[in-house]
Design a protein around this motif. Structure first.
Motif, PDB file in Angstrom:
ATOM      1  N   SER A 190       0.441   3.983  -2.939  1.00  0.00           N
ATOM      2  CA  SER A 190      -0.039   5.332  -2.632  1.00  0.00           C
ATOM      3  C   SER A 190       0.970   6.392  -3.060  1.00  0.00           C
ATOM      4  O   SER A 190       0.596   7.552  -3.273  1.00  0.00           O
ATOM      5  CB  SER A 190      -0.349   5.464  -1.137  1.00  0.00           C
ATOM      6  OG  SER A 190       0.792   5.184  -0.347  1.00  0.00           O
ATOM      7  N   TRP A 231       0.824  -1.206   0.000  1.00  0.00           N
ATOM      8  CA  TRP A 231       0.000   0.000   0.000  1.00  0.00           C
ATOM      9  C   TRP A 231       0.864   1.264   0.000  1.00  0.00           C
ATOM     10  O   TRP A 231       0.566   2.232  -0.711  1.00  0.00           O
ATOM     11  CB  TRP A 231      -0.955   0.014   1.185  1.00  0.00           C
ATOM     12  CG  TRP A 231      -1.646   1.340   1.310  1.00  0.00           C
ATOM     13  CD1 TRP A 231      -1.479   2.276   2.282  1.00  0.00           C
ATOM     14  CD2 TRP A 231      -2.577   1.902   0.384  1.00  0.00           C
ATOM     15  NE1 TRP A 231      -2.257   3.387   2.029  1.00  0.00           N
ATOM     16  CE2 TRP A 231      -2.944   3.183   0.865  1.00  0.00           C
ATOM     17  CE3 TRP A 231      -3.140   1.442  -0.809  1.00  0.00           C
ATOM     18  CZ2 TRP A 231      -3.842   4.003   0.195  1.00  0.00           C
ATOM     19  CZ3 TRP A 231      -4.042   2.280  -1.485  1.00  0.00           C
ATOM     20  CH2 TRP A 231      -4.379   3.537  -0.975  1.00  0.00           C
ATOM     21  N   GLN A 273      -9.343  -2.861   3.516  1.00  0.00           N
ATOM     22  CA  GLN A 273      -8.188  -2.186   2.913  1.00  0.00           C
ATOM     23  C   GLN A 273      -8.676  -1.237   1.826  1.00  0.00           C
ATOM     24  O   GLN A 273      -9.845  -1.266   1.427  1.00  0.00           O
ATOM     25  CB  GLN A 273      -7.189  -3.223   2.383  1.00  0.00           C
ATOM     26  CG  GLN A 273      -7.757  -4.239   1.405  1.00  0.00           C
ATOM     27  CD  GLN A 273      -7.847  -3.735  -0.017  1.00  0.00           C
ATOM     28  OE1 GLN A 273      -6.920  -3.122  -0.531  1.00  0.00           O
ATOM     29  NE2 GLN A 273      -8.981  -3.979  -0.671  1.00  0.00           N
TER      30      GLN A 273
END
Length: 506
Positions: free
Chosen positions: A288, A284, A334
């Motif tokens: 991101s 992640w 998530q």
């Protein structure tokens, strides 16, 4: 008191009620990241029309059609909606060559396969889904055609193909004629076909496999063309394993690029107990930092080209029910769009295709289905889960706590994938001081005390908390209740008094 006076007294409450109803009825636009996707193989889901069963052979599921069709999906829309799914992703629907139950052996880009039903029935499926506030997508094949497609016998179409055939471990794809997606005529044909399907059926999106096999300019043109037909049209896509830079496809308009880098960490983290979840956070953090819209990426455990995730659990001698609940809880909390392959709700096991795509069994234990429905509702109701960012608060050997935030809304997720009950103390400065965490799944309640939140989760259990003010007396609400009773009491009193004047002998 006159009737006119009573009316003036009631006006503020009526206005309040009307304003509340209006705000409740106002629906926020649903974005792609708000979707929860159920992916299915049309032929293997549900047979709703026996009249199109020519060539069906239930004794040979590895090679023959099994009867699933559009009518069968229509019959199961409530089944899927009750589990919280908002989008249904279909395997390719184009007319296929003999025994092309999987949809990969395309013979005609402008017809549905007769085993699945007609274009009119596909349009009916889309309309029925829309009536239930659900969306329909299907896989739009762009990389190949069937061995006997008319183009393969047309000398004028020779340059529509690459010299090399498809090279794949999947026997459905290996050796198929491979389209040359650099050819402008091929590009125009596929774009025109895509626009035709949107116009004829009202379908909401396409899934595109092998997006790395075409130049990025093609996907820019493809995306622009379909979105001229429908501003909110969804495009998702998968790339070959090992493709590193998928950012350019999202920038080209394929918002729902499948996050292939996440699949292995997902499977590894929850197929066995007492395993670190740190790799999930690493993926992640990378996404991101790279993607313009990381919440639009697609997250999945398995699909029709892979072994079933249940097989990982069984191979490691784990009980699939508990493993699946933990895994799905992470998938639904998530940031990326959850894509659930059909049969997950009954923990279907299976090796590589075609072993992984059995006919769906709807007579199974409902425990996992109910679980999926519960977490689906939570994800839909909490925008922080579908649109928010993600921050790791704690991780050790399978005990994971993370925070999701979106426009002032905060949720905290705790997943205990360990063999022991776990207690985690989170400092208030990482969340917010003098608040409380209200459990949305297991109804737990954690109040900040001495500058900390003490989260306790039983072994192999989970919770998602909503950050809220500490509970106390809601003075405005209590006052409004009393005011309503006072007004009602006054109304009854004056009505009684008026009646006494009319009949003094009572």
């Amino acid at each position: 008191m006159s009737k006119k006076s009573l009316v003036f007294l009631l006006i503020p409450f009526l206005l309040f009620s009307a304003a509340f109803s209006a705000s409740a009825d106002k629906k926020e636009e649903r974005l792609w990241e708000d979707e929860i996707v159920y992916s299915l193989m049309v032929d293997r889901f549900n047979n709703g029309d026996n009249s199109n069963d020519e060539g069906v052979d239930l004794s040979d599921p590895a090679n023959k059609f099994q009867g699933g069709d559009f009518r069968g999906i229509i019959q199961k829309l409530d089944y899927l909606k009750d589990m919280g799914f908002t989008t249904i992703m279909l395997s390719p629907v184009f007319k296929n060559e003999e025994n092309g139950f999987h949809g990969e052996w395309v013979n005609d880009f402008y017809e549905t396969d007769p085993h699945f039903g007609t274009v009119d029935e596909l349009r009916e499926l889309v309309n029925e889904a829309h009536n239930k506030d659900m969306k329909i997508m299907f896989e739009f094949v762009t990389t190949h055609v069937g061995q006997n497609h008319p183009w393969t016998k047309d000398p004028s179409k020779k340059d529509w193909f690459k010299t090399e055939a498809m090279d794949s471990d999947n026997k459905w794809l290996n050796g198929l004629p491979q389209l040359d997606l650099n050819n402008r005529e091929v590009q125009r044909y596929l774009i025109d076909a895509a626009k035709w399907w949107i116009g004829e059926t009202g379908v909401d999106g396409f899934s595109l496999s092998g997006i790395d096999q075409a130049p990025i300019e093609f996907w820019e043109d493809f995306s622009a063309a379909v979105k001229e037909q429908n501003d909110h049209f969804y495009l998702t896509g998968t790339a070959s394993e090992g493709t590193e830079d998928l950012k350019k496809y999202q920038e080209a308009g394929i918002a729902g690029v499948v996050d292939s880098a996440l699949t292995k960490p997902l499977r590894d983290s929850y197929s066995i107990i007492d395993v670190s979840s740190k790799s999930l956070m690493d993926v992640w953090e990378k996404n991101s930092a790279v993607y313009p819209d990381p919440q639009s990426l697609g997250a999945l455990f398995d699909d029709r080209n892979s072994t079933r995730y249940t097989k990982d659990m069984v191979d490691k001698k784990q009980y699939p029910g508990a493993r699946w609940k933990l895994a799905l809880f992470y998938l639904y909390t998530q940031p990326e769009v959850p894509v659930v392959f059909y049969g997950t709700e009954i923990a279907v096991n299976g090796d590589l295709p075609p072993d992984n795509v059995p006919v769906m069994n709807f007579r199974a234990d409902e425990e996992l289905m109910e679980f999926i429905g519960r977490v689906g509702i939570i994800r839909q109701e909490q925008k922080a889960l579908s649109r928010g960012d993600m921050e790791l608060l704690y991780e050790k050997d399978g005990m994971l706590v993370f925070k999701r935030e979106y426009e002032g809304e905060t949720v905290v997720v705790a997943i205990n994938n360990t063999t022991k009950d776990q207690t985690v103390v989170i400092p208030s400065e990482k969340i917010e001081n003098d608040k409380e965490l209200r459990g949305l799944f297991a109804s737990d309640l954690v109040k900040s005390e001495n500058g900390n939140y003490k989260i306790v989760v039983d072994r192999e259990m989970m919770e998602v908390y909503k950050l809220a003010d500490k509970a106390g007396y809601n003075v405005p609400f209590i006052f409004s209740i009393f005011a309503v009773f006072i007004v009602f009491g006054l109304f009854m009193y004056f009505a009684w008094k008026r009646g006494k004047k009319r009949n003094p002998y009572e």
